[in-house]
Scaffold this motif. Sequence first.
Motif, PDB file in Angstrom:
ATOM      1  N   LYS A 148       0.795  -7.351   4.602  1.00 62.86           N
ATOM      2  CA  LYS A 148       0.130  -6.178   4.028  1.00 62.86           C
ATOM      3  C   LYS A 148      -1.374  -6.371   4.034  1.00 62.86           C
ATOM      4  N   ASP A 149      -2.088  -5.308   4.371  1.00 62.26           N
ATOM      5  CA  ASP A 149      -3.543  -5.342   4.403  1.00 62.26           C
ATOM      6  C   ASP A 149      -4.111  -5.838   3.076  1.00 62.26           C
ATOM      7  N   ALA A 150      -3.510  -5.416   1.974  1.00 64.70           N
ATOM      8  CA  ALA A 150      -3.984  -5.805   0.648  1.00 64.70           C
ATOM      9  C   ALA A 150      -3.813  -7.301   0.386  1.00 64.70           C
ATOM     10  N   ASP A 151      -2.940  -7.982   1.142  1.00 66.99           N
ATOM     11  CA  ASP A 151      -2.675  -9.402   0.939  1.00 66.99           C
ATOM     12  C   ASP A 151      -3.500 -10.311   1.851  1.00 66.99           C
ATOM     13  N   VAL A 152      -4.344  -9.720   2.690  1.00 71.63           N
ATOM     14  CA  VAL A 152      -5.146 -10.523   3.613  1.00 71.63           C
ATOM     15  C   VAL A 152      -6.322 -11.137   2.856  1.00 71.63           C
ATOM     16  N   THR A 153      -6.375 -12.455   2.854  1.00 68.24           N
ATOM     17  CA  THR A 153      -7.441 -13.190   2.180  1.00 68.24           C
ATOM     18  C   THR A 153      -8.649 -13.327   3.106  1.00 68.24           C
ATOM     19  N   PRO A 154      -9.824 -13.664   2.572  1.00 67.75           N
ATOM     20  CA  PRO A 154     -10.982 -13.887   3.444  1.00 67.75           C
ATOM     21  C   PRO A 154     -10.727 -14.965   4.510  1.00 67.75           C
ATOM     22  N   ALA A 155     -10.026 -16.028   4.156  1.00 67.71           N
ATOM     23  CA  ALA A 155      -9.731 -17.088   5.134  1.00 67.71           C
ATOM     24  C   ALA A 155      -8.826 -16.568   6.236  1.00 67.71           C
ATOM     25  N   LEU A 156      -7.833 -15.758   5.862  1.00 64.08           N
ATOM     26  CA  LEU A 156      -6.941 -15.197   6.864  1.00 64.08           C
ATOM     27  C   LEU A 156      -7.690 -14.208   7.744  1.00 64.08           C
ATOM     28  N   MET A 157      -8.592 -13.423   7.168  1.00 59.14           N
ATOM     29  CA  MET A 157      -9.386 -12.480   7.964  1.00 59.14           C
ATOM     30  C   MET A 157     -10.236 -13.229   8.990  1.00 59.14           C
ATOM     31  N   ALA A 158     -10.788 -14.367   8.615  1.00 60.09           N
ATOM     32  CA  ALA A 158     -11.569 -15.169   9.559  1.00 60.09           C
ATOM     33  C   ALA A 158     -10.688 -15.656  10.698  1.00 60.09           C
ATOM     34  N   ALA A 159      -9.461 -16.080  10.392  1.00 60.72           N
ATOM     35  CA  ALA A 159      -8.536 -16.526  11.434  1.00 60.72           C
ATOM     36  C   ALA A 159      -8.134 -15.365  12.333  1.00 60.72           C
ATOM     37  N   LEU A 160      -7.963 -14.169  11.767  1.00 61.49           N
ATOM     38  CA  LEU A 160      -7.631 -12.994  12.569  1.00 61.49           C
ATOM     39  C   LEU A 160      -8.770 -12.669  13.531  1.00 61.49           C
ATOM     40  N   THR A 210       0.316   2.838   4.331  1.00 61.82           N
ATOM     41  CA  THR A 210      -0.202   1.517   3.967  1.00 61.82           C
ATOM     42  C   THR A 210      -0.581   0.750   5.229  1.00 61.82           C
ATOM     43  N   GLY A 211      -1.669  -0.013   5.161  1.00 61.27           N
ATOM     44  CA  GLY A 211      -2.096  -0.815   6.303  1.00 61.27           C
ATOM     45  C   GLY A 211      -1.395  -2.161   6.348  1.00 61.27           C
ATOM     46  N   TYR A 212      -1.059  -2.593   7.548  1.00 60.01           N
ATOM     47  CA  TYR A 212      -0.420  -3.887   7.788  1.00 60.01           C
ATOM     48  C   TYR A 212      -1.063  -4.567   8.984  1.00 60.01           C
ATOM     49  N   TRP A 213      -1.020  -5.870   8.988  1.00 62.61           N
ATOM     50  CA  TRP A 213      -1.378  -6.669  10.159  1.00 62.61           C
ATOM     51  C   TRP A 213      -0.082  -7.227  10.741  1.00 62.61           C
ATOM     52  N   ASP A 214       0.149  -6.984  12.027  1.00 55.63           N
ATOM     53  CA  ASP A 214       1.235  -7.645  12.744  1.00 55.63           C
ATOM     54  C   ASP A 214       0.628  -8.924  13.306  1.00 55.63           C
ATOM     55  N   ILE A 215       1.139 -10.061  12.875  1.00 59.79           N
ATOM     56  CA  ILE A 215       0.544 -11.347  13.220  1.00 59.79           C
ATOM     57  C   ILE A 215       1.566 -12.218  13.951  1.00 59.79           C
ATOM     58  N   ASP A 216       1.167 -12.741  15.112  1.00 59.15           N
ATOM     59  CA  ASP A 216       1.968 -13.690  15.878  1.00 59.15           C
ATOM     60  C   ASP A 216       1.227 -15.019  15.843  1.00 59.15           C
ATOM     61  N   TYR A 217       1.941 -16.095  15.533  1.00 62.69           N
ATOM     62  CA  TYR A 217       1.274 -17.394  15.438  1.00 62.69           C
ATOM     63  C   TYR A 217       2.199 -18.534  15.842  1.00 62.69           C
ATOM     64  N   THR A 218       1.571 -19.652  16.189  1.00 67.09           N
ATOM     65  CA  THR A 218       2.270 -20.847  16.652  1.00 67.09           C
ATOM     66  C   THR A 218       1.837 -22.040  15.823  1.00 67.09           C
ATOM     67  N   CYS A 219       2.781 -22.925  15.570  1.00 66.60           N
ATOM     68  CA  CYS A 219       2.443 -24.216  14.977  1.00 66.60           C
ATOM     69  C   CYS A 219       2.123 -25.148  16.141  1.00 66.60           C
ATOM     70  N   THR A 220       0.913 -25.653  16.181  1.00 65.26           N
ATOM     71  CA  THR A 220       0.499 -26.495  17.299  1.00 65.26           C
ATOM     72  C   THR A 220       1.078 -27.911  17.216  1.00 65.26           C
ATOM     73  N   ARG A 222       2.431 -16.617   3.592  1.00 65.56           N
ATOM     74  CA  ARG A 222       3.658 -16.621   4.372  1.00 65.56           C
ATOM     75  C   ARG A 222       3.405 -16.992   5.826  1.00 65.56           C
ATOM     76  N   ILE A 223       2.173 -17.110   6.209  1.00 68.79           N
ATOM     77  CA  ILE A 223       1.856 -17.631   7.535  1.00 68.79           C
ATOM     78  C   ILE A 223       1.991 -19.141   7.401  1.00 68.79           C
ATOM     79  N   TRP A 224       3.146 -19.616   7.831  1.00 72.38           N
ATOM     80  CA  TRP A 224       3.613 -20.943   7.444  1.00 72.38           C
ATOM     81  C   TRP A 224       4.598 -21.457   8.481  1.00 72.38           C
ATOM     82  N   CYS A 225       4.564 -22.719   8.792  1.00 72.42           N
ATOM     83  CA  CYS A 225       5.560 -23.308   9.684  1.00 72.42           C
ATOM     84  C   CYS A 225       6.708 -23.856   8.847  1.00 72.42           C
ATOM     85  N   GLU A 226       7.873 -23.274   9.022  1.00 76.05           N
ATOM     86  CA  GLU A 226       9.045 -23.726   8.278  1.00 76.05           C
ATOM     87  C   GLU A 226       9.538 -25.081   8.770  1.00 76.05           C
TER      88      GLU A 226
END
Length: 89
Positions: free
Chosen positions: A62-74, A41-51, A16-20
């Motif tokens: 949700k913490d459970a939905d964080v993938t390894p790639a997303l964790m690296a970006a975090l 339950t653990g959550y990440w509040d994420i703010d992001y920009t489409c460059t 869902r980290i996606w530019c509409e």
Amino acid sequence: MNEQMLAAVEEDPAGRIWCEVCGTDEHIFIECARWRRRGGTGYWDIDYTCTKCDSFYGHAVKDADVTPALMAALAVAENGAAAGPETQS
């Protein structure tokens, strides 16, 4: 959002980290990530920009939905050290 993009986003909750506007996550830059505990339950509040189009987004993942790639970006968003559940009190 067209049906094909919607299906791709719904298929992977962390996706869902996606530019509409651009219809992709190719140009996403994570500005800020904060780990929170809500209702047991653990959550990440994420703010992001489409460059590419300069659209700004922010939401919880949700913490459970964080993938390894997303964790690296975090981790990059937090200057190399994301403050995850193991480092917060």
